[in-house]
Design a protein around this motif. Structure first.
Motif, PDB file in Angstrom:
ATOM      1  N   GLN A  74       0.701  -1.053  -0.139  1.00  0.00           N
ATOM      2  CA  GLN A  74       0.012  -0.098   0.015  1.00  0.00           C
ATOM      3  C   GLN A  74       0.788   1.099  -0.071  1.00  0.00           C
ATOM      4  O   GLN A  74       2.125   1.415   1.091  1.00  0.00           O
ATOM      5  CB  GLN A  74      -0.992  -0.006   1.101  1.00  0.00           C
ATOM      6  CG  GLN A  74      -1.810   1.226   1.278  1.00  0.00           C
ATOM      7  CD  GLN A  74      -2.684   1.383   2.485  1.00  0.00           C
ATOM      8  OE1 GLN A  74      -3.826   0.917   2.581  1.00  0.00           O
ATOM      9  NE2 GLN A  74      -2.210   1.886   3.584  1.00  0.00           N
ATOM     10  N   THR A  84      -3.926   7.354  -2.772  1.00  0.00           N
ATOM     11  CA  THR A  84      -3.598   5.856  -2.090  1.00  0.00           C
ATOM     12  C   THR A  84      -3.708   4.934  -3.327  1.00  0.00           C
ATOM     13  O   THR A  84      -4.500   4.881  -4.053  1.00  0.00           O
ATOM     14  CB  THR A  84      -4.790   5.581  -1.214  1.00  0.00           C
ATOM     15  OG1 THR A  84      -4.702   6.721  -0.291  1.00  0.00           O
ATOM     16  CG2 THR A  84      -4.425   4.140  -0.441  1.00  0.00           C
ATOM     17  N   TRP A 137      -5.670   1.791  -8.290  1.00  0.00           N
ATOM     18  CA  TRP A 137      -6.332   3.112  -7.554  1.00  0.00           C
ATOM     19  C   TRP A 137      -7.000   2.699  -6.370  1.00  0.00           C
ATOM     20  O   TRP A 137      -7.909   1.794  -6.657  1.00  0.00           O
ATOM     21  CB  TRP A 137      -6.969   3.934  -8.404  1.00  0.00           C
ATOM     22  CG  TRP A 137      -7.458   5.359  -7.713  1.00  0.00           C
ATOM     23  CD1 TRP A 137      -6.901   6.498  -7.977  1.00  0.00           C
ATOM     24  CD2 TRP A 137      -8.863   5.552  -7.035  1.00  0.00           C
ATOM     25  NE1 TRP A 137      -7.490   7.463  -7.202  1.00  0.00           N
ATOM     26  CE2 TRP A 137      -8.751   6.995  -6.619  1.00  0.00           C
ATOM     27  CE3 TRP A 137      -9.698   4.777  -6.591  1.00  0.00           C
ATOM     28  CZ2 TRP A 137      -9.523   7.324  -5.870  1.00  0.00           C
ATOM     29  CZ3 TRP A 137     -10.696   5.510  -6.083  1.00  0.00           C
ATOM     30  CH2 TRP A 137     -10.536   6.738  -5.537  1.00  0.00           C
ATOM     31  N   SER A 138      -6.871   3.056  -4.971  1.00  0.00           N
ATOM     32  CA  SER A 138      -7.314   2.679  -3.985  1.00  0.00           C
ATOM     33  C   SER A 138      -8.259   3.801  -3.284  1.00  0.00           C
ATOM     34  O   SER A 138      -9.257   3.456  -3.042  1.00  0.00           O
ATOM     35  CB  SER A 138      -6.465   1.953  -3.043  1.00  0.00           C
ATOM     36  OG  SER A 138      -7.038   1.817  -1.805  1.00  0.00           O
ATOM     37  N   ALA A 139      -7.750   4.938  -3.507  1.00  0.00           N
ATOM     38  CA  ALA A 139      -8.272   6.078  -2.883  1.00  0.00           C
ATOM     39  C   ALA A 139      -7.673   7.350  -3.057  1.00  0.00           C
ATOM     40  O   ALA A 139      -6.533   7.048  -3.796  1.00  0.00           O
ATOM     41  CB  ALA A 139      -8.678   6.160  -1.290  1.00  0.00           C
ATOM     42  N   PRO A 140      -8.260   8.435  -3.059  1.00  0.00           N
ATOM     43  CA  PRO A 140      -7.206   9.655  -3.515  1.00  0.00           C
ATOM     44  C   PRO A 140      -5.872   9.593  -2.811  1.00  0.00           C
ATOM     45  O   PRO A 140      -5.598   9.390  -1.592  1.00  0.00           O
ATOM     46  CB  PRO A 140      -8.046  10.787  -2.577  1.00  0.00           C
ATOM     47  CG  PRO A 140      -9.381  10.449  -2.856  1.00  0.00           C
ATOM     48  CD  PRO A 140      -9.458   8.745  -2.332  1.00  0.00           C
ATOM     49  N   VAL A 199     -12.127  -2.076  -8.036  1.00  0.00           N
ATOM     50  CA  VAL A 199     -13.108  -1.526  -6.933  1.00  0.00           C
ATOM     51  C   VAL A 199     -13.279  -2.167  -5.702  1.00  0.00           C
ATOM     52  O   VAL A 199     -12.841  -3.259  -5.280  1.00  0.00           O
ATOM     53  CB  VAL A 199     -14.668  -1.762  -7.549  1.00  0.00           C
ATOM     54  CG1 VAL A 199     -15.158  -2.981  -7.660  1.00  0.00           C
ATOM     55  CG2 VAL A 199     -15.593  -0.811  -7.057  1.00  0.00           C
ATOM     56  N   GLY A 200     -13.398  -1.153  -4.673  1.00  0.00           N
ATOM     57  CA  GLY A 200     -13.505  -1.560  -3.227  1.00  0.00           C
ATOM     58  C   GLY A 200     -14.715  -1.659  -2.987  1.00  0.00           C
ATOM     59  O   GLY A 200     -15.571  -0.708  -3.238  1.00  0.00           O
ATOM     60  N   THR A 201     -15.428  -2.736  -2.642  1.00  0.00           N
ATOM     61  CA  THR A 201     -16.800  -2.850  -2.254  1.00  0.00           C
ATOM     62  C   THR A 201     -16.969  -4.163  -1.178  1.00  0.00           C
ATOM     63  O   THR A 201     -16.122  -4.373  -0.531  1.00  0.00           O
ATOM     64  CB  THR A 201     -17.367  -3.159  -3.366  1.00  0.00           C
ATOM     65  OG1 THR A 201     -18.845  -3.228  -3.393  1.00  0.00           O
ATOM     66  CG2 THR A 201     -16.927  -4.493  -4.013  1.00  0.00           C
ATOM     67  N   VAL A 202     -18.142  -4.415  -1.115  1.00  0.00           N
ATOM     68  CA  VAL A 202     -18.578  -5.584  -0.046  1.00  0.00           C
ATOM     69  C   VAL A 202     -19.032  -6.682  -1.053  1.00  0.00           C
ATOM     70  O   VAL A 202     -19.853  -6.677  -2.020  1.00  0.00           O
ATOM     71  CB  VAL A 202     -19.670  -5.132   0.869  1.00  0.00           C
ATOM     72  CG1 VAL A 202     -19.154  -3.947   2.095  1.00  0.00           C
ATOM     73  CG2 VAL A 202     -20.821  -4.285   0.243  1.00  0.00           C
ATOM     74  N   THR A 255     -15.715  -6.922   3.406  1.00  0.00           N
ATOM     75  CA  THR A 255     -15.003  -5.884   2.500  1.00  0.00           C
ATOM     76  C   THR A 255     -14.002  -6.332   1.775  1.00  0.00           C
ATOM     77  O   THR A 255     -13.130  -6.989   2.075  1.00  0.00           O
ATOM     78  CB  THR A 255     -14.490  -4.589   3.504  1.00  0.00           C
ATOM     79  OG1 THR A 255     -15.445  -3.960   4.190  1.00  0.00           O
ATOM     80  CG2 THR A 255     -13.803  -3.594   2.755  1.00  0.00           C
ATOM     81  N   ASN A 309     -10.272   7.355 -10.446  1.00  0.00           N
ATOM     82  CA  ASN A 309     -10.709   6.214  -9.577  1.00  0.00           C
ATOM     83  C   ASN A 309     -11.068   4.947 -10.435  1.00  0.00           C
ATOM     84  O   ASN A 309     -11.293   5.049 -11.531  1.00  0.00           O
ATOM     85  CB  ASN A 309     -12.074   6.752  -8.820  1.00  0.00           C
ATOM     86  CG  ASN A 309     -13.305   6.966  -9.922  1.00  0.00           C
ATOM     87  OD1 ASN A 309     -13.014   7.575 -10.722  1.00  0.00           O
ATOM     88  ND2 ASN A 309     -14.169   6.066  -9.627  1.00  0.00           N
ATOM     89  N   SER A 310     -10.773   3.926  -9.791  1.00  0.00           N
ATOM     90  CA  SER A 310     -11.007   2.411 -10.146  1.00  0.00           C
ATOM     91  C   SER A 310     -10.160   1.950 -11.296  1.00  0.00           C
ATOM     92  O   SER A 310     -10.183   1.070 -11.883  1.00  0.00           O
ATOM     93  CB  SER A 310     -12.402   2.347 -10.634  1.00  0.00           C
ATOM     94  OG  SER A 310     -13.366   2.913  -9.610  1.00  0.00           O
TER      95      SER A 310
END
Lengths: 195, 88
Positions: A40, A83, A78-81, A146-149, A154, A65-66
């Motif tokens: 990370q 990040t 891409w994980s987050a701004p 994508v980060g999702t559930v 998670t 993003n994504s």
């Protein structure tokens, strides 16, 4: 010393589910991805580095993003701004990252040991994921992440191929067993091969 | 089920988010003398309107960012989502 992978004693090899009168090559393939280094990278807010000028293993850091940038060995998600997740088969990727990114400007964390990674491959892979995740997989293309559930767990979904659909699914190691059973249970109706 | 537009990731299902409370709360200025009532109001008291409300949400299963959501609590209509440093 050989590390014990998160699903070492959970993952079963063989053919399962509704596979009668189906060609084995058409069945879903479910496997545990081993020996993957996951790093990370977080760019500090005060960092003066222009991220568009930085490359790791010849890859740029995706800013949208994504998005994912990739080559044969390495993928940057891409994980987050500010990040990203770097996934690589290269054993020395952590050294490459630490060499190219100054620790003054970036937080670099090796999280390989804390993630379980399952790969699902096959024509019905999206159908399996649709059962537990709210993402619109009809618009989920190759080299997207994508980060999702998935049934409340998670996860990160990384689309690594579309011929046939192949996804790497990352979750916290402690959720690995539960997640594995959710995935395999969802795949039973299509029949799957544990590889 | 709500569909919330994360300012960083785009439209996602409510399943991925966690509600974080009233977004109008302002912490008392650091070092400023305030009464027990003002402190009590800041810590415990929240609006609970039927209608338009500015809320904090956390994209806990996605980009893990906090952001603001302007929403109608009776119709569940979402008017706008904003980053924390943005104002309505």
């Amino acid at each position: 010393m050989t590390a014990i992978t998160p699903l070492e004693f959970i993952h079963k090899k063989g053919i399962f589910g509704d596979h009668h009168k189906k060609n084995e090559s058409d069945l879903l393939k479910i496997s545990e991805v081993k020996n993957l280094t996951i790093i990370q990278v977080v760019q500090y807010k005060k960092s003066e580095v222009n991220i568009t000028e930085v490359k790791i293993d010849g890859l740029e850091f995706p800013e949208q993003n994504s998005n994912v940038t990739s080559n044969k060995d390495t993928r940057i998600l891409w994980s987050a701004p500010r990040t990203w997740l770097i996934l690589s088969n290269k054993e020395n990727i952590i050294d490459i990252v630490k060499k190219d990114l100054k620790e003054k400007y970036f937080a670099i964390t090796d999280i390989s040991h804390s993630r379980a990674v399952i790969q699902i491959k096959g024509m019905q892979a999206k159908e399996v994921l649709k059962k537990g995740s709210p993402i619109n997989f009809n618009e989920f293309d190759l080299n997207r992440c994508v980060g999702t559930v998935f049934h409340g767990i998670t996860i990160v979904i990384d689309s690594i191929s579309n011929d046939p659909d192949t996804f790497n699914l990352l979750t916290l190691r402690s959720f690995g067993e539960s997640f594995y059973h959710h995935i395999t249970d969802s795949a039973l109706e299509f029949g799957y091969v544990g590889v | 089920m709500l569909e919330i537009k994360c300012p960083y990731c785009g439209k996602r299902s409510q399943n991925e988010f966690s509600y974080g409370g009233d977004a109008d709360i302002k912490r008392p200025e650091l070092g400023k003398e305030i009464s027990d009532k003002e402190w009590d109001d800041f810590v415990y008291f929240r609006k609970n309107p039927r209608g338009k409300h500015l809320e904090l949400w956390h994209h806990v299963a996605g980009c893990r960012q906090w952001f603001k959501v302007s929403r109608d609590t009776s119709t569940h209509e979402i008017f706008k989502t904003l980053k924390l440093n943005e104002e309505l």
